[in-house]
Design an enzyme around this catalytic site. Structure first.
Site, PDB file in Angstrom:
ATOM      1  N   SER A 152      41.048  35.519  33.362  1.00 52.46           N
ATOM      2  CA  SER A 152      41.669  34.245  32.972  1.00 52.46           C
ATOM      3  C   SER A 152      40.567  33.351  32.461  1.00 52.46           C
ATOM      4  CB  SER A 152      42.300  33.534  34.160  1.00 52.46           C
ATOM      5  OG  SER A 152      43.419  34.220  34.585  1.00 52.46           O
TER       6      SER A 152
ATOM      7  N   GLU B 284      46.335  42.240  34.333  1.00 52.65           N
ATOM      8  CA  GLU B 284      45.448  41.153  33.894  1.00 52.65           C
ATOM      9  C   GLU B 284      44.027  41.399  34.387  1.00 52.65           C
ATOM     10  OE1 GLU B 284      46.636  37.156  35.349  1.00 52.65           O
ATOM     11  OE2 GLU B 284      44.484  36.963  35.758  1.00 52.65           O
TER      12      GLU B 284
ATOM     13  N   ARG C 230      38.948  45.142  39.107  1.00 53.64           N
ATOM     14  CA  ARG C 230      40.024  45.478  38.165  1.00 53.64           C
ATOM     15  C   ARG C 230      39.465  46.076  36.882  1.00 53.64           C
ATOM     16  NH1 ARG C 230      44.888  41.098  38.272  1.00 53.64           N
ATOM     17  NH2 ARG C 230      45.252  41.188  40.522  1.00 53.64           N
TER      18      ARG C 230
ATOM     19  N   GLU D 175      45.377  36.366  49.814  1.00 55.83           N
ATOM     20  CA  GLU D 175      46.576  36.790  49.075  1.00 55.83           C
ATOM     21  C   GLU D 175      47.687  37.165  50.057  1.00 55.83           C
ATOM     22  OE1 GLU D 175      46.810  36.655  45.887  1.00 55.83           O
ATOM     23  OE2 GLU D 175      44.783  36.849  45.032  1.00 55.83           O
TER      24      GLU D 175
ATOM     25  N   ARG E 207      46.379  46.287  43.625  1.00 60.25           N
ATOM     26  CA  ARG E 207      45.443  45.613  42.711  1.00 60.25           C
ATOM     27  C   ARG E 207      44.975  44.245  43.182  1.00 60.25           C
ATOM     28  NH1 ARG E 207      49.015  44.503  37.435  1.00 60.25           N
ATOM     29  NH2 ARG E 207      50.702  43.348  38.376  1.00 60.25           N
ATOM     30  N   HIS E 208      45.212  43.955  44.454  1.00 65.69           N
ATOM     31  CA  HIS E 208      44.695  42.708  45.030  1.00 65.69           C
ATOM     32  C   HIS E 208      43.761  43.002  46.189  1.00 65.69           C
ATOM     33  CE1 HIS E 208      48.202  40.910  42.978  1.00 65.69           C
ATOM     34  NE2 HIS E 208      47.401  39.861  42.879  1.00 65.69           N
TER      35      HIS E 208
ATOM     36  N   ARG F  71      40.202  35.281  48.726  1.00 63.36           N
ATOM     37  CA  ARG F  71      41.572  34.792  48.532  1.00 63.36           C
ATOM     38  C   ARG F  71      42.498  35.388  49.590  1.00 63.36           C
ATOM     39  NH1 ARG F  71      42.458  34.079  42.040  1.00 63.36           N
ATOM     40  NH2 ARG F  71      40.472  32.998  41.729  1.00 63.36           N
TER      41      ARG F  71
HETATM   42  P1  AMO Z   1      41.954  33.920  38.166  1.00 62.89           P
HETATM   43  O1  AMO Z   1      42.495  33.384  39.436  1.00 62.89           O
HETATM   44  O2  AMO Z   1      42.966  34.409  37.182  1.00 62.89           O
HETATM   45  O3  AMO Z   1      41.075  32.859  37.417  1.00 62.89           O
HETATM   46  O4  AMO Z   1      40.949  35.104  38.480  1.00 62.89           O
HETATM   47  C1  AMO Z   1      40.212  35.729  37.462  1.00 62.89           C
HETATM   48  C2  AMO Z   1      40.309  37.234  37.571  1.00 62.89           C
HETATM   49  O5  AMO Z   1      39.834  37.671  38.833  1.00 62.89           O
HETATM   50  C3  AMO Z   1      40.564  38.796  39.287  1.00 62.89           C
HETATM   51  N1  AMO Z   1      41.188  38.496  40.568  1.00 62.89           N
HETATM   52  C4  AMO Z   1      41.329  39.378  41.568  1.00 62.89           C
HETATM   53  N2  AMO Z   1      40.997  40.662  41.677  1.00 62.89           N
HETATM   54  C5  AMO Z   1      41.292  41.292  42.827  1.00 62.89           C
HETATM   55  N3  AMO Z   1      41.910  40.702  43.876  1.00 62.89           N
HETATM   56  C6  AMO Z   1      42.273  39.414  43.822  1.00 62.89           C
HETATM   57  N4  AMO Z   1      42.859  38.843  44.862  1.00 62.89           N
HETATM   58  C7  AMO Z   1      41.981  38.685  42.625  1.00 62.89           C
HETATM   59  N5  AMO Z   1      42.207  37.416  42.221  1.00 62.89           N
HETATM   60  C8  AMO Z   1      41.712  37.325  40.991  1.00 62.89           C
HETATM   61  C9  AMO Z   1      41.589  39.090  38.203  1.00 62.89           C
HETATM   62  C10 AMO Z   1      41.729  37.777  37.513  1.00 62.89           C
HETATM   63  O6  AMO Z   1      42.164  37.916  36.182  1.00 62.89           O
HETATM   64  N6  AMO Z   1      38.681  30.129  37.750  1.00 62.89           N
HETATM   65  C11 AMO Z   1      39.534  31.052  37.011  1.00 62.89           C
HETATM   66  C12 AMO Z   1      38.780  31.744  35.887  1.00 62.89           C
HETATM   67  C13 AMO Z   1      38.346  30.823  34.758  1.00 62.89           C
HETATM   68  O7  AMO Z   1      39.207  30.118  34.223  1.00 62.89           O
HETATM   69  O8  AMO Z   1      37.164  30.838  34.408  1.00 62.89           O
HETATM   70  C14 AMO Z   1      40.103  32.076  37.985  1.00 62.89           C
HETATM   71  O9  AMO Z   1      39.672  32.233  39.080  1.00 62.89           O
HETATM   72  O10 AMO Z   1      41.046  40.087  37.343  1.00 62.89           O
END
Ligand code: AMO
Length: 433
Positions: free
Chosen positions: A359, A356, A407, A213, A219-220, A211
């Site tokens: 999701s 979080e 996380r 970001e 935390r990302h 991603r």
């Molecule tokens: P979402 O985008 O909320 O959901 O991602 C799910 C979980 O992944 C972690 N996460 C990350 N951790 C670290 N760095 C990041 N950039 C990052 N982005 C996400 C978080 C987050 O809660 N497809 C849906 C899931 C589903 O519905 O099954 C999804 O990707 O802990």
């Protein structure tokens, strides 16, 4: 090389060969100690200068710290040695000499900032407390895999090079794929959904996601590891049950099998979550957040939860909890809405008091409603034809979710920065090592 014994297994009376890194050399004059470190621990090697071969003493005491050596000799009980035993060397072999100057002190006596540590991760990981994080991470993944297998879930691996994004177009990393534009996958979302319609019915994946970001935060990450789960014939409530079960299984496995690692990290009261996690609706969540009085501005229905809002609610709840029934407009197209209230979705998040973690939701499995959802989000359903068309050929009702592994580890161990939970983090500044 002679058969090697781990330092932790060297018993008084044994004649052994140990191999590892020179942790420290302490020269006290007539007598000197070399501390040798391996994966299992450390052992003291004693050099009596007047009584031992000169060359042997020379080799053992002039070697630079962090060089790799092997020592063959007798093991003796010695109360004054840190581990209660010491070795009297018969021979010392330097397998690879380290430079005299090191970019980082693996003994931990000299502190290094996170950036220096990550630049020299190999040396950083010679510290037991840093290793402990990754031993725990490995145990979490083992426990999660076992849990999934115990509920009849099949591990899958899906493509990481893809033609379209799934989690909103802004966070994609484009790449060139034989002259065509492609992307690094943000989530296995669409593939795992296709698999519940495949006959496998219930699947999971542990894999990387990418991603782009915008923000560099504690935390990302730009490359993270996700644990994805998806199952046919379950609803969002049952998906939350599995999610909760997975989390508890991970904590219990760590509590049971990682006591040494937890000690190294300074935990004497590692708590495993128990009891049912509260399930707050989004509406209840914003009411509770507003009632804490922690935010400068009150939240209104439809707002996403800021970091401050998540923290206020986390402090109020005090443990893991779910937020359910999110407004449809802030959840992705693949989440199903309530039949009797299309403004509310069957999406949920699992929250740790700090942030979080997960999701998920009940998915839209009806072709017509799915395609409509794409259009409402400004996405072109044609581009997702490979996905949507399978919904015309027998797609069961299904639900699922995804964890961010880093996380999970970060919150479990109270780490300040998510980068501590990744060997080689990818962030806006860091593309190597
Ligand atoms: P979402 O985008 O909320 O959901 O991602 C799910 C979980 O992944 C972690 N996460 C990350 N951790 C670290 N760095 C990041 N950039 C990052 N982005 C996400 C978080 C987050 O809660 N497809 C849906 C899931 C589903 O519905 O099954 C999804 O990707 O802990």
């Amino acid at each position: 090389m002679d058969e090697r014994t781990y330092t932790a297994d060297a018993e008084p009376g044994d004649h052994v060969t140990v191999a590892g890194w020179v942790h420290e050399v302490r020269d006290l004059g007539g007598i000197a100690f070399l501390i040798l470190r391996d994966k299992s621990g450390k052992i003291q090697v004693k050099f009596e200068k007047d009584e031992m071969d000169e060359d042997l003493v020379e080799t053992g005491l002039n070697v630079h710290r962090e060089s790799v050596i092997s020592v063959t000799g007798e093991v003796e009980a010695e109360d004054r040695a840190p581990t209660g035993v010491e070795m009297l060397p018969g021979s010392v072999e330097v397998l690879n000499e380290a430079d005299a100057e090191l970019p980082l002190d693996p003994s931990g006596k000299v502190d290094a900032d996170l950036s220096t540590r990550l630049d020299n991760r190999t040396l950083d990981l010679r510290k037991k407390e840093v290793q402990a994080i990754f031993e725990i991470r490995a145990e979490v993944l083992r426990a999660v895999r076992d849990y999934f297998r115990s509920i009849g879930s099949t591990e899958i691996n899906t493509p990481k090079i893809v033609a379209t994004g799934t989690e909103g177009g802004t966070e994609l990393f484009p790449i060139t794929y034989f002259g065509e534009e492609a992307f690094m996958n943000q989530s296995p979302q669409l593939f795992k959904q296709l698999m519940v319609g495949s006959g496998l019915e219930r699947v999971f994946e542990v894999g990387p996601i990418f991603r782009a970001e915008e923000h560099n935060t504690p935390r990302h990450l730009n490359e993270a590891t996700m644990i994805d789960f998806e199952s046919a014939f379950i609803d969002h409530e049952e998906a939350m049950d599995v999610c909760e079960g997975t989390l508890k299984a991970a904590y219990e496995a760590v509590a049971e099998n990682c006591t040494e690692e937890l000690d190294l990290l300074g935990y004497d009261d590692f708590e495993t979550p128990d009891g049912d996690f509260p399930r707050l609706t989004y509406e209840e969540a914003i009411e509770r957040i507003n009632a804490t009085g922690e935010l400068d501005e009150q939240l209104v229905y439809g707002d996403d939860l800021s970091t401050e809002a998540e923290r206020a609610l986390g402090d109020d709840v005090g443990g893991h909890y779910f937020i359910t029934d999110w407004p449809s407009e802030i959840k992705p197209f693949y989440i199903q809405d309530y039949e009797d209230d299309p403004t509310t979705s069957k999406g949920f998040d699992l929250m740790h008091p700090r942030m979080e973690l997960v999701s998920g939701g009940q998915r839209e499995h009806r072709y017509g409603a799915l395609v409509e959802g794409f259009e409402q989000q400004g996405l072109d359903p044609e581009q997702f034809d490979y996905y949507t068309k399978m919904f015309k050929y027998g797609m069961p009702p299904h639900a699922g979710w995804a964890y961010g592994v880093e996380r999970l580890i970060m919150t479990m161990l109270g780490l300040e920065n998510i980068r501590e939970a990744v060997l080689f983090p990818r962030d806006r500044q860091r593309l190597s090592p």
